[in-house]
Design a protein around this motif. Structure first.
Motif, PDB file in Angstrom:
ATOM      1  N   GLY A   1       0.793  -1.220   0.000  1.00 40.06           N
ATOM      2  CA  GLY A   1       0.000   0.000   0.000  1.00 40.06           C
ATOM      3  C   GLY A   1       0.828   1.274   0.000  1.00 40.06           C
ATOM      4  O   GLY A   1       0.284   2.362  -0.042  1.00 40.06           O
ATOM      5  N   SER A   2       2.137   1.168   0.025  1.00 41.95           N
ATOM      6  CA  SER A   2       2.969   2.362  -0.007  1.00 41.95           C
ATOM      7  C   SER A   2       3.191   2.793  -1.457  1.00 41.95           C
ATOM      8  O   SER A   2       3.100   1.975  -2.374  1.00 41.95           O
ATOM      9  CB  SER A   2       4.311   2.105   0.681  1.00 41.95           C
ATOM     10  N   PRO A   3       3.489   4.057  -1.685  1.00 37.69           N
ATOM     11  CA  PRO A   3       3.711   4.513  -3.060  1.00 37.69           C
ATOM     12  C   PRO A   3       4.989   3.896  -3.629  1.00 37.69           C
ATOM     13  O   PRO A   3       5.905   3.540  -2.874  1.00 37.69           O
ATOM     14  CB  PRO A   3       3.856   6.032  -2.912  1.00 37.69           C
ATOM     15  N   PRO A   4       5.059   3.769  -4.942  1.00 38.32           N
ATOM     16  CA  PRO A   4       6.264   3.202  -5.546  1.00 38.32           C
ATOM     17  C   PRO A   4       7.459   4.127  -5.312  1.00 38.32           C
ATOM     18  O   PRO A   4       7.276   5.338  -5.130  1.00 38.32           O
ATOM     19  CB  PRO A   4       5.925   3.103  -7.034  1.00 38.32           C
TER      20      PRO A   4
ATOM     21  N   LYS B   1      10.639   6.568  -5.866  1.00 41.50           N
ATOM     22  CA  LYS B   1      10.934   7.592  -6.863  1.00 41.50           C
ATOM     23  C   LYS B   1      12.051   7.104  -7.774  1.00 41.50           C
ATOM     24  O   LYS B   1      12.832   6.230  -7.410  1.00 41.50           O
ATOM     25  CB  LYS B   1      11.361   8.887  -6.183  1.00 41.50           C
TER      26      LYS B   1
END
Length: 84
Positions: free
Chosen positions: A31-34, A36
């Motif tokens: 559920g964490s953002p990919p 950078k």
């Protein structure tokens, strides 16, 4: 491979997948953002007081500065110019 060995491998694979998912949930990866993208330009110290600004894609030096903060600012400026 006989059926008994196949069953053992299937169970071991399922347990490994479950353990990996549990670890990912525990450390907050689900559920964490990919992540950078890596920076295009990197500041590298060369001799005592100079810093090269290097393009990570080609390995070519795009500039150099004497002060680390100024070199980082220049790398950020180059990074902004590369954005579409």
């Amino acid at each position: 491979m006989n059926p008994s060995q196949r069953a053992h491998c299937d169970v071991a694979l399922a347990m490994n997948q479950r353990r990996s998912m549990s670890a990912a949930i525990h450390i907050g990866l689900v559920g964490s953002p990919p992540p950078k993208n890596a920076p295009r330009y990197r500041v590298i110290p060369v001799s005592g007081e100079f810093f090269h600004i290097v393009d990570t894609g080609t390995g070519k030096v795009k500039g150099f500065r004497r002060d680390h903060n100024v070199a980082c600012a220049f790398a950020r400026k180059l990074e902004q110019e590369q954005l579409p």
